[in-house]
Design a protein around this motif. Structure first.
Motif, PDB file in Angstrom:
ATOM      1  N   THR A  87     -13.510   7.229   2.346  1.00  0.00           N
ATOM      2  CA  THR A  87     -12.464   6.795   1.427  1.00  0.00           C
ATOM      3  C   THR A  87     -12.042   7.929   0.500  1.00  0.00           C
ATOM      4  OG1 THR A  87     -11.821   5.129  -0.190  1.00  0.00           O
ATOM      5  CG2 THR A  87     -14.043   5.994  -0.376  1.00  0.00           C
ATOM      6  N   THR A 130      -9.168   8.001   4.188  1.00  0.00           N
ATOM      7  CA  THR A 130      -8.106   7.063   3.845  1.00  0.00           C
ATOM      8  C   THR A 130      -7.106   7.703   2.884  1.00  0.00           C
ATOM      9  OG1 THR A 130      -9.351   6.129   1.998  1.00  0.00           O
ATOM     10  CG2 THR A 130      -9.618   5.082   4.155  1.00  0.00           C
ATOM     11  N   ASP A 132      -4.451   5.795   0.296  1.00  0.00           N
ATOM     12  CA  ASP A 132      -3.773   4.612  -0.242  1.00  0.00           C
ATOM     13  C   ASP A 132      -2.327   4.963  -0.522  1.00  0.00           C
ATOM     14  OD1 ASP A 132      -6.179   3.301  -0.119  1.00  0.00           O
ATOM     15  OD2 ASP A 132      -6.628   3.494  -2.248  1.00  0.00           O
ATOM     16  N   GLU A 170      -3.475   3.441   4.068  1.00  0.00           N
ATOM     17  CA  GLU A 170      -3.764   2.069   3.679  1.00  0.00           C
ATOM     18  C   GLU A 170      -2.489   1.436   3.107  1.00  0.00           C
ATOM     19  OE1 GLU A 170      -7.482   1.113   3.924  1.00  0.00           O
ATOM     20  OE2 GLU A 170      -6.889   2.768   5.239  1.00  0.00           O
ATOM     21  N   GLN A 196      -3.689   1.285   8.329  1.00  0.00           N
ATOM     22  CA  GLN A 196      -4.506   0.095   8.100  1.00  0.00           C
ATOM     23  C   GLN A 196      -3.685  -0.886   7.271  1.00  0.00           C
ATOM     24  OE1 GLN A 196      -7.144  -2.131   9.009  1.00  0.00           O
ATOM     25  NE2 GLN A 196      -8.331  -0.223   8.949  1.00  0.00           N
ATOM     26  N   CYS A 198      -3.599  -3.969   5.090  1.00  0.00           N
ATOM     27  CA  CYS A 198      -4.581  -4.660   4.257  1.00  0.00           C
ATOM     28  C   CYS A 198      -3.960  -5.957   3.745  1.00  0.00           C
ATOM     29  CB  CYS A 198      -4.995  -3.766   3.090  1.00  0.00           C
ATOM     30  SG  CYS A 198      -5.460  -2.071   3.568  1.00  0.00           S
TER      31      CYS A 198
END
Length: 300
Positions: A87, A130, A132, A170, A196, A198
Motif C-alpha cells: 500500500t 497501490t 489511491d 484504487e 481495483q 472499491c
C-alpha cells in the motif's frame, strides 16, 4: 461490457489499517504475523498479497519502512511464488477539528508528501503498489477525510513509474475514473492499467450491480481490474466481479467473517473464493500468469 471471466486471479488484502484488531484476533499485527498470513493466503490460492503494516505494540496502522522490510523479507525468503503489492495509502489522513472549528487538524492526522509515501516502495521494489485516485469522506469518523489531490496523485504516479513498479489504481467512486483516464492519457499509467474497484465503503461508490457496471464501462481501454465490497458482501462480489470480466479481492482488510458470527483467517477467505470460482468453472490464475498479464517485474 467485458466478457465473463473464464480465468481470474485472487488478491488477498491481508490486514489493512482499520481498527479491526479489537474485533478479531485473527487480524495479523506483527511483521511476522502479517507475513505468515500472506503466505497462508498464497498457499490457499491467492496470486497477489496486498500488504499494510501495523504498529506491533498498538495494532494501529503504520507506514514504517522497517516494518514493511521485515514482512517482505520473510515472504521473499520463503520461496513461495506470490506477487507482492504494498500500500501507499498511508500518509493521506486528515482529521479536522470539528464542524465549528475545523482547523487546526485533530489527532489522527497524518499527511505526508509524495516521496515520503513512496519510501518503502523505493527501498523494497515490490511488483505492485497501490495508488489511491481520489479524495473522499470516509465513514471512519465524522471529521476524517482521505486526501489524495490530483497533484499528489500525479506526483505519486510519476514516482511509481520511475521505480519500475506497477500501480494498482484504487477507485472509490465514479469521479476517480475521470482522473484515472487522464493519467493514462498523460502516460503516467502504462498499459494495461491495473485497477481495483472499491465498492460499498460509506460515502464512496455503493455496492450495487448497476454502479459496478457503470464503473467497469468507464475503465480505460484494456484495463485489468478487480472489484470487491466489504463485510458480508465480500464473497458475493467475488462472483459479481468475474461475471463482469474482472478479478477478485478478499481478505481481512475488508471482511472479518467467514459466516455470521464465525471469524475468518485470510487463508479461509481465499479458500472460500477458490471454491466459489471453481464452481463457476473459472480457473484460478497463478502468480506467474499475473506477472505475464500485467508485465510485472519481479524485483528483490
Amino acid at each position: 461490457m467485458l466478457p465473463v471471466s473464464t480465468a481470474a486471479f485472487i488478491t488477498c488484502a491481508v490486514t489493512g489499517s482499520g481498527d479491526s484488531t479489537g474485533v478479531s484476533d485473527k487480524v495479523p499485527v506483527t511483521p511476522e504475523q502479517i507475513a505468515a498470513s500472506a503466505l497462508e493466503a498464497a498457499a490457499a490460492g491467492a496470486a497477489v498479497v496486498h500488504i499494510h503494516v501495523r504498529n506491533p505494540e498498538t495494532g494501529k496502522g503504520a507506514r514504517d519502512p522497517q516494518l514493511y522490510a521485515k514482512v517482505v523479507d520473510i515472504i521473499r525468503s520463503s520461496g513461495t511464488d506470490v506477487v507482492i503489492n504494498l500500500t501507499t495509502g498511508m500518509g493521506g489522513d486528515l482529521v479536522l477539528g470539528g464542524a465549528e472549528h475545523p482547523l487546526p487538524p485533530s489527532t489522527g492526522t497524518d499527511m505526508a508528501g509524495a516521496a515520503e509515501r513512496l519510501v518503502h516502495v523505493a527501498e523494497l521494489r515490490p511488483e505492485i503498489c497501490t495508488l489511491d485516485c481520489g479524495t473522499m469522506n470516509f465513514a471512519a469518523g465524522g471529521a476524517y477525510i482521505m486526501v489524495n489531490t490530483p497533484d499528489m496523485v500525479r506526483a505519486m504516479a510519476q514516482g511509481i513509474k520511475d521505480l519500475g513498479v506497477k500501480p494498482e489504481v484504487e477507485i472509490f467512486d465514479t469521479g476517480d475514473l475521470v482522473l484515472l483516464n487522464e493519467l493514462v492519457a498523460e502516460g503516467l499509467i502504462d498499459d494495461p492499467a491495473m485497477v481495483q474497484l472499491c465498492m460499498g465503503i460509506p460515502y464512496g461508490a455503493p455496492n450495487d450491480a448497476s454502479t459496478l457496471q457503470a464503473m467497469v464501462n468507464n475503465l480505460p481501454s484494456g484495463s485489468v481490474f478487480s472489484a470487491f465490497s466489504i463485510g458480508r458482501y465480500q464473497l458475493p462480489y467475488a462472483a459479481m466481479a468475474t461475471l463482469m470480466g474482472g478479478n477478485v479481492r478478499v481478505g481481512l482488510e475488508d471482511n472479518l467473517y467467514l459466516s455470521k458470527g464465525v471469524l475468518a483467517t485470510n487463508g479461509q477467505l481465499v479458500s472460500r473464493a477458490v471454491t466459489l470460482l471453481e464452481s463457476m468453472n473459472i480457473r484460478i490464475k497463478t502468480a506467474a500468469e499475473v506477472r505475464d498479464t500485467l508485465g510485472l517485474v519481479k524485483h528483490g
